[in-house]
Design a protein around this motif. Structure first.
Motif, PDB file in Angstrom:
ATOM      1  N   ILE A  78     -13.256  -6.780  -5.690  1.00 45.43           N
ATOM      2  CA  ILE A  78     -12.372  -5.868  -6.424  1.00 45.43           C
ATOM      3  C   ILE A  78     -11.407  -6.666  -7.297  1.00 45.43           C
ATOM      4  N   ILE A 102       0.825  -1.214   0.000  1.00 41.31           N
ATOM      5  CA  ILE A 102       0.000   0.000   0.000  1.00 41.31           C
ATOM      6  C   ILE A 102       0.856   1.260   0.000  1.00 41.31           C
ATOM      7  N   VAL A 141      -4.751  -1.471  -8.437  1.00 42.21           N
ATOM      8  CA  VAL A 141      -5.841  -2.323  -7.952  1.00 42.21           C
ATOM      9  C   VAL A 141      -5.374  -3.175  -6.780  1.00 42.21           C
ATOM     10  N   GLY A 191      -5.752  -2.700   0.782  1.00 39.65           N
ATOM     11  CA  GLY A 191      -6.295  -1.741   1.744  1.00 39.65           C
ATOM     12  C   GLY A 191      -7.646  -2.172   2.275  1.00 39.65           C
ATOM     13  N   MET A 192      -8.508  -2.669   1.379  1.00 39.17           N
ATOM     14  CA  MET A 192      -9.821  -3.144   1.804  1.00 39.17           C
ATOM     15  C   MET A 192      -9.712  -4.404   2.660  1.00 39.17           C
ATOM     16  N   ARG A 200      -3.123  -2.400  -4.580  1.00 37.33           N
ATOM     17  CA  ARG A 200      -3.066  -1.535  -3.398  1.00 37.33           C
ATOM     18  C   ARG A 200      -4.455  -1.325  -2.804  1.00 37.33           C
ATOM     19  N   ILE A 201      -5.436  -1.072  -3.669  1.00 41.19           N
ATOM     20  CA  ILE A 201      -6.812  -0.857  -3.195  1.00 41.19           C
ATOM     21  C   ILE A 201      -7.339  -2.118  -2.514  1.00 41.19           C
TER      22      ILE A 201
END
Length: 453
Positions: free
Chosen positions: A201, A154, A300, A306-307, A302-303
């Motif tokens: 995701i 991240i 993507v 994070g989630m 990283r996202i």
């Protein structure tokens, strides 16, 4: 006259027995004793409803490990992989149900150590208790390591990896401080939402990018036994949460509702495993990574990481809570400490949790190729806790009746088959895990280097 009075006195005493005082006079074993002592104390432990218990089980069992399943299909093949996922899921469901039966027969059982003591005495209790604690400690360490990997991804390796590990240790320790599972049950909903969003995701991104279009086979081609069984072990280890089911059952308002919680877990687990594995493997192709987050683009990934952070942390917190509770119950069972809010009781709980999390952090930092070693530990312990030991529970509670009826004969054969599955997974898992550790590149312990693996 004295004999009559004595008989009446005994009958009166028997009627006055509370649930925490019942004993099985037939074989001298304890029939019922609540694991947490006085139900009227300040701290109440048996507070979870069946759906809360189910959510805690989901949060502990379904974590980022789900994203290793697409790579398992790449090693095994689409059709065999789906069959193995569903088959092992069904066996794990039945094994979990047997644990519920064992708990009903011996309601004082709070952990594997108690179960071992029921079956084999003090030596059995120490053996199973130590194995359970070691397995959970390595699981806690894996969550710290995964948190470090996620933060490196991240932040683009924003600081020393050891710092990220210490941050993960601190967060997990703080989350473990509440002594009752009810507080953890509330967090489990956030954990389930977290992993669901992260998986969605990943599936949407990989479905759009389609990096492996046209490279998927129904059956893996040229797959060696070594690589294929590594894929099988990844699937098997996705179902080994049963090692702490006794602890979850012990904190339910009505332990008889445990089958509902088990069905909620296994239905969710099997469906998510199959859907995620098939979709990501289909679009990611033979070269899909493990975890599958790496098969998408950098942004993507990283996202998604994070989630997934709540899942990474809460899954670790649940393991920390169970391992701390195991030691806490062993220290204070039979005393009033467990149900008090005093300096000694609260301080002891916090100290136990802190020591366990420090040990887990040391393990995470000390072992470079941690995922391979975790597979080795899981082969040593998880294969027995998930399969062989659960089938032994059935033989123990049905001793003397194995061949009494056609139904018992059928169940004896089924449970012997499950026992042998555990033995095979243990033996073959040790071989492939040991080979993976031997062939893996060496790393550096307690390193600030970027850990994105």
């Amino acid at each position: 006259m004295d004999a009559i009075s004595t008989a009446r006195s005994a009958e009166s005493s028997k009627k006055r027995l509370t649930d925490s005082e019942k004993v099985d006079i037939s074989d001298g074993r304890l029939e019922y004793q609540t694991p947490f002592g006085d139900d009227s104390g300040e701290v109440q432990y048996q507070t979870m409803s069946w759906w809360q218990c189910g959510m805690v089980m989901i949060a502990e069992t379904i974590s980022l490990g789900i994203l290793s399943f697409p790579a398992a299909l790449a090693a095994i093949g689409l059709v065999p992989g789906v069959i193995i996922i569903i088959g092992i899921g069904i066996i794990a469901t039945y094994a979990g149900y047997i644990m519920g039966q064992f708990k009903q027969r011996y309601p004082h059982v709070h952990n594997m150590a108690d179960a071992g003591e029921v079956m084999w005495g003090r030596i059995g209790g120490e053996l199973l208790g130590s194995a359970q604690l070691i397995l959970i400690l390595f699981g806690m360490a894996s969550h710290i390591l995964t948190f470090t990997v996620a933060m490196n991804k991240i932040t683009g390796h924003g600081t020393c990896s050891i710092v990220f590990g210490l941050v993960g240790l601190a967060i997990c320790f703080i989350g473990t401080i509440p002594r009752t599972m009810r507080n953890v049950a509330r967090m489990s909903i956030a954990s389930f939402a977290s992993i669901t969003i992260a998986v969605l995701i990943t599936m949407i991104a990989i479905g759009i990018q389609r990096p492996g279009k046209g490279t998927v086979g129904a059956v893996a081609e040229d797959a060696s036994f070594y690589h294929a069984f590594l894929g099988v072990t990844n699937i098997v280890f996705g179902f080994f949460g049963s090692v702490i089911f006794f602890s979850f059952m012990s904190e339910m308002k009505n332990p008889n509702d445990y089958p509902k919680a088990l069905c909620l877990l296994q239905t969710t687990e099997i469906c998510m495993y199959v859907v995620v594995a098939v979709v990501i493997y289909y679009y990611g192709g033979e070269d899909v990574t493990s975890p599958a987050l790496g098969s998408t683009g950098n942004l993507v990934s990283r996202i998604a990481y994070g989630m997934a952070l709540p899942t990474i942390l809460i899954g670790g917190i649940i393991g920390g809570h169970v391992s701390s509770k195991y030691i806490y119950v062993r220290l204070f069972r039979g005393t009033g400490r467990m149900n008090e809010r005093t300096f000694v009781s609260i301080g002891s709980w916090c100290l136990i949790a802190l020591v366990l999390w420090v040990i887990a952090w040391i393990i995470a930092e000390a072992i470079p190729n941690f995922s391979n070693l975790l597979s080795l530990i899981a082969a040593l312990f998880a294969s027995w806790f998930t399969f062989s030991l659960c089938s032994y529970f059935w033989f123990f509670i049905n001793r003397g009746q194995w061949f009494s009826t056609p139904r018992k004969i059928f169940l004896s054969v089924v449970n012997m088959f499950i026992f042998l599955i555990g033995v095979c997974v243990c033996g073959l898992g040790l071989y492939v895990s040991g080979r993976a550790i031997h062939e893996a590149p060496s790393g550096h312990s307690f390193s600030c280097a970027n850990q994105e693996s």
